[in-house]
Design a protein around this motif. Structure first.
Motif, PDB file in Angstrom:
ATOM      1  N   ILE A   1       3.663  -7.419  -2.345  1.00 51.87           N
ATOM      2  CA  ILE A   1       2.465  -8.657  -2.492  1.00 51.87           C
ATOM      3  C   ILE A   1       3.229  -8.862  -3.791  1.00 51.87           C
ATOM      4  O   ILE A   1       4.457  -7.607  -4.758  1.00 51.87           O
ATOM      5  N   GLY A   2       2.999 -10.011  -4.876  1.00 48.17           N
ATOM      6  CA  GLY A   2       3.322 -10.193  -6.548  1.00 48.17           C
ATOM      7  C   GLY A   2       2.698  -9.284  -6.662  1.00 48.17           C
ATOM      8  O   GLY A   2       1.224  -8.555  -6.404  1.00 48.17           O
ATOM      9  N   PRO A   3       2.813  -8.266  -8.507  1.00 45.24           N
ATOM     10  CA  PRO A   3       2.479  -7.989  -9.054  1.00 45.24           C
ATOM     11  C   PRO A   3       1.451  -8.777  -9.944  1.00 45.24           C
ATOM     12  O   PRO A   3       1.102  -9.648  -9.948  1.00 45.24           O
ATOM     13  N   SER A   4      -0.053  -7.217 -10.225  1.00 39.85           N
ATOM     14  CA  SER A   4      -1.477  -8.178 -10.244  1.00 39.85           C
ATOM     15  C   SER A   4      -1.746  -6.692 -10.997  1.00 39.85           C
ATOM     16  O   SER A   4      -1.660  -5.324 -11.198  1.00 39.85           O
ATOM     17  N   PRO A   5      -2.120  -7.038 -12.446  1.00 45.91           N
ATOM     18  CA  PRO A   5      -3.097  -5.759 -13.093  1.00 45.91           C
ATOM     19  C   PRO A   5      -4.234  -4.794 -12.497  1.00 45.91           C
ATOM     20  O   PRO A   5      -4.370  -4.088 -13.384  1.00 45.91           O
ATOM     21  N   ASN A   6      -4.401  -5.487 -11.589  1.00 43.55           N
ATOM     22  CA  ASN A   6      -5.647  -4.835 -10.768  1.00 43.55           C
ATOM     23  C   ASN A   6      -4.807  -3.278  -9.758  1.00 43.55           C
ATOM     24  O   ASN A   6      -5.623  -2.785  -8.963  1.00 43.55           O
ATOM     25  N   ILE A   7      -3.718  -3.657  -9.315  1.00 46.76           N
ATOM     26  CA  ILE A   7      -2.826  -3.384  -8.230  1.00 46.76           C
ATOM     27  C   ILE A   7      -2.363  -2.536  -8.270  1.00 46.76           C
ATOM     28  O   ILE A   7      -1.189  -2.920  -9.659  1.00 46.76           O
ATOM     29  N   LEU A   8      -1.810  -0.764  -8.202  1.00 49.36           N
ATOM     30  CA  LEU A   8      -0.910  -0.136  -7.909  1.00 49.36           C
ATOM     31  C   LEU A   8       0.362  -0.305  -7.091  1.00 49.36           C
ATOM     32  O   LEU A   8      -0.671   0.039  -6.168  1.00 49.36           O
ATOM     33  N   ARG A   9       1.579  -0.956  -6.660  1.00 47.72           N
ATOM     34  CA  ARG A   9       2.769  -1.023  -5.818  1.00 47.72           C
ATOM     35  C   ARG A   9       3.301   0.473  -5.663  1.00 47.72           C
ATOM     36  O   ARG A   9       4.231   0.198  -6.525  1.00 47.72           O
ATOM     37  N   VAL A  10       2.585   1.067  -4.579  1.00 49.74           N
ATOM     38  CA  VAL A  10       3.670   2.389  -4.685  1.00 49.74           C
ATOM     39  C   VAL A  10       4.487   2.448  -3.430  1.00 49.74           C
ATOM     40  O   VAL A  10       4.296   2.571  -2.268  1.00 49.74           O
ATOM     41  N   GLY A  11       6.013   2.517  -3.760  1.00 47.64           N
ATOM     42  CA  GLY A  11       6.945   2.825  -2.949  1.00 47.64           C
ATOM     43  C   GLY A  11       6.964   3.873  -2.063  1.00 47.64           C
ATOM     44  O   GLY A  11       6.785   5.155  -2.970  1.00 47.64           O
ATOM     45  N   VAL A  12       6.893   3.968  -0.943  1.00 49.63           N
ATOM     46  CA  VAL A  12       7.286   5.721  -0.338  1.00 49.63           C
ATOM     47  C   VAL A  12       7.876   5.245   1.197  1.00 49.63           C
ATOM     48  O   VAL A  12       8.388   3.868   0.970  1.00 49.63           O
ATOM     49  N   SER A  13       8.662   6.591   1.285  1.00 46.29           N
ATOM     50  CA  SER A  13       9.572   6.165   2.330  1.00 46.29           C
ATOM     51  C   SER A  13       8.824   7.702   3.399  1.00 46.29           C
ATOM     52  O   SER A  13       8.664   8.771   2.981  1.00 46.29           O
ATOM     53  N   ALA A  14       7.892   6.912   4.061  1.00 53.44           N
ATOM     54  CA  ALA A  14       7.289   8.767   4.864  1.00 53.44           C
ATOM     55  C   ALA A  14       8.335   8.769   5.723  1.00 53.44           C
ATOM     56  O   ALA A  14       7.665   9.377   7.096  1.00 53.44           O
ATOM     57  N   ASP A  15       9.543   9.887   5.588  1.00 48.19           N
ATOM     58  CA  ASP A  15      10.317  10.955   6.306  1.00 48.19           C
ATOM     59  C   ASP A  15      10.219  12.340   5.246  1.00 48.19           C
ATOM     60  O   ASP A  15      12.096  12.453   5.325  1.00 48.19           O
ATOM     61  N   MET A  16       9.748  12.552   3.989  1.00 48.95           N
ATOM     62  CA  MET A  16       9.854  13.062   3.368  1.00 48.95           C
ATOM     63  C   MET A  16       8.482  14.241   3.639  1.00 48.95           C
ATOM     64  O   MET A  16       7.849  14.476   2.282  1.00 48.95           O
ATOM     65  N   PRO A  17       8.232  15.135   4.163  1.00 51.59           N
ATOM     66  CA  PRO A  17       7.456  15.876   4.119  1.00 51.59           C
ATOM     67  C   PRO A  17       7.417  17.371   3.548  1.00 51.59           C
ATOM     68  O   PRO A  17       8.603  17.468   3.503  1.00 51.59           O
TER      69      PRO A  17
ATOM     70  N   ASP B   1      -7.172   6.637 -12.425  1.00 47.70           N
ATOM     71  CA  ASP B   1      -7.489   6.621 -13.044  1.00 47.70           C
ATOM     72  C   ASP B   1      -6.858   5.508 -14.453  1.00 47.70           C
ATOM     73  O   ASP B   1      -7.687   5.561 -15.103  1.00 47.70           O
ATOM     74  N   MET B   2      -6.514   4.414 -13.293  1.00 45.21           N
ATOM     75  CA  MET B   2      -5.967   2.750 -14.119  1.00 45.21           C
ATOM     76  C   MET B   2      -6.767   2.286 -13.743  1.00 45.21           C
ATOM     77  O   MET B   2      -6.167   1.192 -14.055  1.00 45.21           O
ATOM     78  N   ASN B   3      -7.650   2.709 -12.886  1.00 43.14           N
ATOM     79  CA  ASN B   3      -9.422   1.901 -12.293  1.00 43.14           C
ATOM     80  C   ASN B   3      -7.611   0.589 -11.472  1.00 43.14           C
ATOM     81  O   ASN B   3      -8.808  -0.890 -12.184  1.00 43.14           O
ATOM     82  N   LYS B   4      -6.943   1.000 -10.435  1.00 40.86           N
ATOM     83  CA  LYS B   4      -6.352  -0.026 -10.027  1.00 40.86           C
ATOM     84  C   LYS B   4      -6.806   0.326  -8.385  1.00 40.86           C
ATOM     85  O   LYS B   4      -6.673   1.508  -8.433  1.00 40.86           O
ATOM     86  N   GLU B   5      -6.331  -0.467  -7.424  1.00 42.79           N
ATOM     87  CA  GLU B   5      -6.982  -0.052  -6.400  1.00 42.79           C
ATOM     88  C   GLU B   5      -4.803  -0.335  -5.867  1.00 42.79           C
ATOM     89  O   GLU B   5      -3.731  -0.956  -6.199  1.00 42.79           O
ATOM     90  N   VAL B   6      -4.879   0.872  -5.510  1.00 44.95           N
ATOM     91  CA  VAL B   6      -3.801   1.119  -4.547  1.00 44.95           C
ATOM     92  C   VAL B   6      -2.900   0.788  -3.486  1.00 44.95           C
ATOM     93  O   VAL B   6      -3.406   0.410  -2.660  1.00 44.95           O
ATOM     94  N   ARG B   7      -2.337   0.210  -3.869  1.00 46.03           N
ATOM     95  CA  ARG B   7      -1.141  -0.274  -2.315  1.00 46.03           C
ATOM     96  C   ARG B   7       0.036   0.699  -1.889  1.00 46.03           C
ATOM     97  O   ARG B   7       1.290   0.188  -2.407  1.00 46.03           O
ATOM     98  N   PHE B   8       0.286   1.034  -0.547  1.00 46.70           N
ATOM     99  CA  PHE B   8       1.534   1.196  -0.453  1.00 46.70           C
ATOM    100  C   PHE B   8       2.435   0.976   0.266  1.00 46.70           C
ATOM    101  O   PHE B   8       1.614   0.074   0.921  1.00 46.70           O
ATOM    102  N   ILE B   9       3.621   0.511  -0.293  1.00 46.38           N
ATOM    103  CA  ILE B   9       4.194  -0.198   0.018  1.00 46.38           C
ATOM    104  C   ILE B   9       5.563   0.806   1.311  1.00 46.38           C
ATOM    105  O   ILE B   9       6.751   0.829   0.299  1.00 46.38           O
ATOM    106  N   GLU B  10       5.621   0.005   2.411  1.00 44.33           N
ATOM    107  CA  GLU B  10       6.690   1.611   3.282  1.00 44.33           C
ATOM    108  C   GLU B  10       8.215   0.637   3.604  1.00 44.33           C
ATOM    109  O   GLU B  10       8.132   0.158   3.906  1.00 44.33           O
TER     110      GLU B  10
ATOM    111  N   ILE C   1       1.033  11.528  -1.716  1.00 50.25           N
ATOM    112  CA  ILE C   1       0.087  10.067  -1.549  1.00 50.25           C
ATOM    113  C   ILE C   1      -1.554  10.290  -2.002  1.00 50.25           C
ATOM    114  O   ILE C   1      -1.839   9.387  -2.282  1.00 50.25           O
ATOM    115  N   ASP C   2      -1.074  11.607  -2.558  1.00 52.52           N
ATOM    116  CA  ASP C   2      -2.548  12.013  -3.018  1.00 52.52           C
ATOM    117  C   ASP C   2      -3.261  11.668  -3.823  1.00 52.52           C
ATOM    118  O   ASP C   2      -3.683  11.450  -4.804  1.00 52.52           O
ATOM    119  N   LEU C   3      -1.515  12.264  -4.818  1.00 55.73           N
ATOM    120  CA  LEU C   3      -1.066  12.038  -6.578  1.00 55.73           C
ATOM    121  C   LEU C   3      -0.976  10.135  -6.404  1.00 55.73           C
ATOM    122  O   LEU C   3      -1.335  10.192  -7.825  1.00 55.73           O
TER     123      LEU C   3
END
Length: 282
Positions: free
Chosen positions: A54-70, A94-103, A85-87
């Motif tokens: 998704i494109g950048p947005s002031p209301n969304i935090l786009r978090v890139g993750v790789s789901a193989d690092m337990p 605390d940023m007043n944003k919606e989190v979106r995880f990009i796997e 994921i919790d952090l």
């Protein structure tokens, strides 16, 4: 903050306080994971499905993750979970944003960050000068170190860092990780075998395909608990001192400063310790 380039530590240059802290992590993680007797079915692929950007947005935090690092980021019952994921959720709150995880697959995360497809990279990443040369690194949020996963019957062979570093057998590491860098730089007699995920490496140890797997201490203890019925266990020595960080695009210094301010606030009010302790027992 002084960063340590990953290299094999000897008993003489490894600080006792760091050593004790990492052993405490290990002991508590064995308590958390080692009693469960659970074992992965080995059927999940380490490769992510095509990501939906998704494109950048002031209301969304786009978090890139790789789901193989337990236990930093992984999937449980098909859902993303783990320390980072919790952090990330706490950060978005605390940023007043919606989190979106990009796997994404691990090797695709930094290019996605550089190309502004994600805002921040949170995927069990250690500081290295090589990574710091191409992306901005946040303030470290915890200390870690590299350890070895071995068969329980072989623990006496690997009781000291030097015994591991001088071994002549096959040594596994997840591709692109600090563990791979450490083996390349400090295991002159070993044959390096890389894997797409830490779990694939753990299964290779259990199957006798490699002698040891090198990875972050929390991940090694998580794997030891998950695959305990296959006879694997952590080797006692901690092989390096590492800093766990997140990555931000160098063209976004405002976000970098905002994240660093949050880490400082969480550290002072106890929130960071509370969340980290839930996952790695620090």
């Amino acid at each position: 903050m002084i960063f340590v380039t990953p290299k094999l530590l000897s008993a003489g240059n490894f600080g006792s306080s760091v050593f004790a802290r990492l052993l405490l992590i290990g002991a508590l993680l064995i308590g958390l994971f080692g009693l469960s007797g659970c074992e992965s079915d080995g059927g999940s692929s380490s490769k992510s499905s095509p990501a939906t950007f998704i494109g950048p947005s002031p209301n969304i935090l786009r978090v890139g993750v790789s789901a193989d690092m337990p236990p930093f980021v992984y999937k449980q019952n098909g859902q993303l979970t783990g320390l980072e994921i919790d952090l990330a959720r706490m950060m978005a709150r605390d940023m007043n944003k919606e989190v979106r995880f990009i796997e994404l697959d691990w090797e695709d995360l930094m290019p996605a960050l550089q190309n502004n497809k994600i805002d921040i990279l949170m995927a069990g990443m250690n500081y290295t000068p090589q990574r710091n040369a191409i992306i901005a690194m946040t303030t470290p949020y915890m200390n870690s170190g590299q350890m070895a996963l071995v068969m329980r019957k072989n623990t006496q062979k690997y009781g000291l860092p030097g015994l591991i570093g001088n071994m002549k057998g096959k040594v596994g590491a997840e591709a692109g990780t600090t563990g791979e860098f450490l083996v390349q730089s400090s295991f002159p007699n070993a044959t390096l075998i890389t894997y797409d995920s830490a779990e694939e490496g753990a299964q290779a140890v259990a199957d006798g395909e490699i002698e040891v797997l090198i990875h972050d201490a929390p991940t090694i203890y998580w794997l030891a608990g998950t695959y305990q019925n296959r006879g694997v266990t952590p080797a006692r020595p901690v092989l390096s001192v590492d800093q766990m960080v997140w990555g931000v695009n160098r063209d976004n210094p405002e976000l970098l400063q905002e994240v660093n301010n949050l880490v400082a606030t969480w550290a002072s009010n106890g929130e960071l310790n509370r969340v980290v302790s839930r996952w790695v027992g620090m």
